[in-house]
Write a protein that holds these residues in place. Structure first.
Motif, PDB file in Angstrom:
ATOM      1  N   ALA A 133       0.834  -1.208   0.000  1.00 29.65           N
ATOM      2  CA  ALA A 133       0.000   0.000   0.000  1.00 29.65           C
ATOM      3  C   ALA A 133       0.866   1.255   0.000  1.00 29.65           C
ATOM      4  O   ALA A 133       0.575   2.230  -0.702  1.00 29.65           O
ATOM      5  CB  ALA A 133      -0.932  -0.005   1.217  1.00 29.65           C
ATOM      6  N   VAL A 134       1.949   1.252   0.793  1.00 29.11           N
ATOM      7  CA  VAL A 134       2.861   2.410   0.844  1.00 29.11           C
ATOM      8  C   VAL A 134       3.493   2.636  -0.518  1.00 29.11           C
ATOM      9  O   VAL A 134       3.611   3.777  -0.989  1.00 29.11           O
ATOM     10  CB  VAL A 134       3.938   2.193   1.926  1.00 29.11           C
ATOM     11  CG1 VAL A 134       5.023   3.253   1.822  1.00 29.11           C
ATOM     12  CG2 VAL A 134       3.311   2.241   3.312  1.00 29.11           C
ATOM     13  N   GLN A 135       3.912   1.560  -1.171  1.00 23.80           N
ATOM     14  CA  GLN A 135       4.526   1.698  -2.501  1.00 23.80           C
ATOM     15  C   GLN A 135       3.544   2.283  -3.507  1.00 23.80           C
ATOM     16  O   GLN A 135       3.893   3.157  -4.306  1.00 23.80           O
ATOM     17  CB  GLN A 135       5.033   0.335  -2.979  1.00 23.80           C
ATOM     18  CG  GLN A 135       6.252  -0.160  -2.212  1.00 23.80           C
ATOM     19  CD  GLN A 135       6.706  -1.530  -2.672  1.00 23.80           C
ATOM     20  OE1 GLN A 135       6.096  -2.132  -3.544  1.00 23.80           O
ATOM     21  NE2 GLN A 135       7.785  -2.026  -2.088  1.00 23.80           N
ATOM     22  N   LYS A 142       3.870  10.609  -5.950  1.00 23.81           N
ATOM     23  CA  LYS A 142       5.211  11.113  -6.262  1.00 23.81           C
ATOM     24  C   LYS A 142       6.037  11.420  -5.015  1.00 23.81           C
ATOM     25  O   LYS A 142       6.705  12.448  -4.909  1.00 23.81           O
ATOM     26  CB  LYS A 142       5.125  12.372  -7.139  1.00 23.81           C
ATOM     27  CG  LYS A 142       4.300  12.216  -8.395  1.00 23.81           C
ATOM     28  CD  LYS A 142       4.840  11.145  -9.313  1.00 23.81           C
ATOM     29  CE  LYS A 142       4.000  11.045 -10.590  1.00 23.81           C
ATOM     30  NZ  LYS A 142       4.481   9.937 -11.468  1.00 23.81           N
ATOM     31  N   TYR A 143       5.976  10.512  -4.012  1.00 21.50           N
ATOM     32  CA  TYR A 143       6.830  10.675  -2.835  1.00 21.50           C
ATOM     33  C   TYR A 143       8.227  10.179  -3.168  1.00 21.50           C
ATOM     34  O   TYR A 143       8.404   9.128  -3.805  1.00 21.50           O
ATOM     35  CB  TYR A 143       6.273   9.882  -1.647  1.00 21.50           C
ATOM     36  CG  TYR A 143       5.130  10.560  -0.949  1.00 21.50           C
ATOM     37  CD1 TYR A 143       5.361  11.546  -0.007  1.00 21.50           C
ATOM     38  CD2 TYR A 143       3.814  10.219  -1.229  1.00 21.50           C
ATOM     39  CE1 TYR A 143       4.310  12.181   0.647  1.00 21.50           C
ATOM     40  CE2 TYR A 143       2.753  10.838  -0.590  1.00 21.50           C
ATOM     41  CZ  TYR A 143       3.012  11.813   0.345  1.00 21.50           C
ATOM     42  OH  TYR A 143       1.978  12.439   0.978  1.00 21.50           O
ATOM     43  N   ASP A 144       9.252  10.934  -2.726  1.00 21.35           N
ATOM     44  CA  ASP A 144      10.630  10.513  -2.931  1.00 21.35           C
ATOM     45  C   ASP A 144      11.090   9.566  -1.824  1.00 21.35           C
ATOM     46  O   ASP A 144      11.859   8.634  -2.084  1.00 21.35           O
ATOM     47  CB  ASP A 144      11.544  11.744  -2.960  1.00 21.35           C
ATOM     48  CG  ASP A 144      11.212  12.645  -4.145  1.00 21.35           C
ATOM     49  OD1 ASP A 144      11.326  12.172  -5.286  1.00 21.35           O
ATOM     50  OD2 ASP A 144      10.813  13.801  -3.918  1.00 21.35           O
ATOM     51  N   TYR A 145      10.625   9.813  -0.599  1.00 21.32           N
ATOM     52  CA  TYR A 145      10.979   8.958   0.532  1.00 21.32           C
ATOM     53  C   TYR A 145       9.757   8.801   1.427  1.00 21.32           C
ATOM     54  O   TYR A 145       8.989   9.743   1.610  1.00 21.32           O
ATOM     55  CB  TYR A 145      12.122   9.566   1.372  1.00 21.32           C
ATOM     56  CG  TYR A 145      13.410   9.753   0.613  1.00 21.32           C
ATOM     57  CD1 TYR A 145      14.279   8.690   0.432  1.00 21.32           C
ATOM     58  CD2 TYR A 145      13.735  10.997   0.082  1.00 21.32           C
ATOM     59  CE1 TYR A 145      15.461   8.859  -0.273  1.00 21.32           C
ATOM     60  CE2 TYR A 145      14.900  11.181  -0.621  1.00 21.32           C
ATOM     61  CZ  TYR A 145      15.767  10.104  -0.804  1.00 21.32           C
ATOM     62  OH  TYR A 145      16.919  10.274  -1.504  1.00 21.32           O
ATOM     63  N   VAL A 146       9.607   7.606   1.982  1.00 23.52           N
ATOM     64  CA  VAL A 146       8.584   7.340   2.995  1.00 23.52           C
ATOM     65  C   VAL A 146       9.260   6.575   4.119  1.00 23.52           C
ATOM     66  O   VAL A 146       9.790   5.477   3.910  1.00 23.52           O
ATOM     67  CB  VAL A 146       7.401   6.520   2.433  1.00 23.52           C
ATOM     68  CG1 VAL A 146       6.406   6.217   3.542  1.00 23.52           C
ATOM     69  CG2 VAL A 146       6.708   7.264   1.297  1.00 23.52           C
TER      70      VAL A 146
END
Length: 336
Positions: A133-135, A142-146
């Motif tokens: 789900a996070v991916q 468009k998240y660079d880091y989580v």
């Protein structure tokens, strides 16, 4: 030490990426894995099963501790009566059982024990769902880091607006519901969620949407009020028209006149007054009748109680008299 190394690597990565991506800002988000897992029903069920097993193991360990304590107390109290060989034999038995207890505790609650192993087995599928789900969210938004707030990485500060934990929970819940929905329902749910995601990503849009919804609700309420008012006016007009037609028809046939209408109203008022007086009189009579019946019942109860008391006194006197006669006879018999 591990935390500082991870923090240093993270800062290095962010700095490097910032140099390469000066044309746009770096988008960073984070999740709280513990918070997400608590919101997932499957995790709650798995955790409950694991807690039951852990509680059972703790009880077994406590029983073994109690048994060892009893052996030590027995040895302490009987030591003066035992030979050296027996004392050593019992001490060896106690040591053996203590070592067994330590091994059992490590087997169940150690770093590689059953608790950790079974926790991984039960929770890993749920964690995999969270990672997927996070991916999906990171790629779509468009998240660079989580980052994971509950991991070894030390987060000295994290703004709430970058927390996507609730969105991950929504994705997991939606996945569970999707299995029970038809294709049409799934399509509607996806469209609804798409709009909600847009609102979540843009706080200004959220405020604007709330204002639009409020205006829409006010407009619907105003239309409904107008509709009700129009229906009421229509009903009043129909009633007046019907009354006018009835009066007109009555005048033509001669059955109703302006003079007779008040008479009917007067007769109706008199009838209502008479009925009310009759009802009031009936109520008073009923209350009076009930009072008399209650009084009669109270008198009968007092008479009954008095009679029972009188019979009891007579019975007590007879019993006392008989006891006195029996005592007299016994005395006469016992005389020489």
């Amino acid at each position: 030490m591990k935390k500082y190394i991870l923090l240093a690597i993270t800062i290095s990565l962010l700095t490097t990426y910032n140099v390469k991506s000066q044309s746009r800002g770096i988008k960073i988000g984070y999740i709280d894995m513990e918070y997400i897992l608590e919101k997932v029903p499957d995790y709650a069920e798995a955790k409950s099963q694991l807690d039951q097993k852990a509680e059972k193991w703790k009880q077994e360990i406590q029983i073994k501790k109690n048994d060892i304590g009893k052996l030590k107390e027995a040895l302490k109290s009987e030591k003066v009566l035992l030979t050296k060989e027996l004392i050593e034999e019992r001490e060896e038995e106690i040591t053996f059982q203590e070592n067994e207890l330590i091994a059992y505790t490590q087997k169940k609650f150690g770093p590689n024990g059953d608790l950790i192993t079974q926790k991984s087995v039960l929770i890993k599928p749920i964690q995999d769902q969270v990672f997927n789900a996070v991916q999906d969210i990171a790629e779509a938004k468009k998240y660079d880091y989580v980052f994971d707030k509950s991991s070894d990485l030390t987060m000295l500060f994290a703004a709430k607006k970058h927390d996507i934990s609730d969105r991950v929970v929504q994705v997991l819940m939606r996945a569970g519901k999707r299995e029970q929905l038809t294709k049409k329902q799934q399509k509607l749910e996806e469209e609804k969620q798409r709009k909600q995601d847009m609102i979540d990503d843009n706080p200004e849009m959220s405020d604007r949407q709330k204002l639009i919804d409020q205006r829409k609700a006010d407009r619907l309420k105003m239309i409904e009020d107008k509709k009700l008012a129009a229906e009421q006016r229509k009903a009043d007009a129909e009633a007046k028209r019907k009354q006018f037609l009835d009066e007109k028809t009555g005048k033509k046939t001669g059955t109703v006149s302006d003079k007779t209408i008040p008479t009917k109203s007067s007769d109706s008022t008199k009838t209502n007054t008479v009925d009310k007086l009759a009802d009031k009189k009936a109520i008073v009579e009923e209350a009076k009748k009930k009072t008399l019946e209650d009084r009669k019942k109270a008198i009968e109860d007092r008479k009954k109680a008095t009679e029972e008391k009188r019979l009891k006194v007579i019975a007590d006197r007879e019993a006392a008299k008989k006891a006195k006669e029996d005592a007299k006879k016994t005395t006469e018999i016992n005389k020489p």
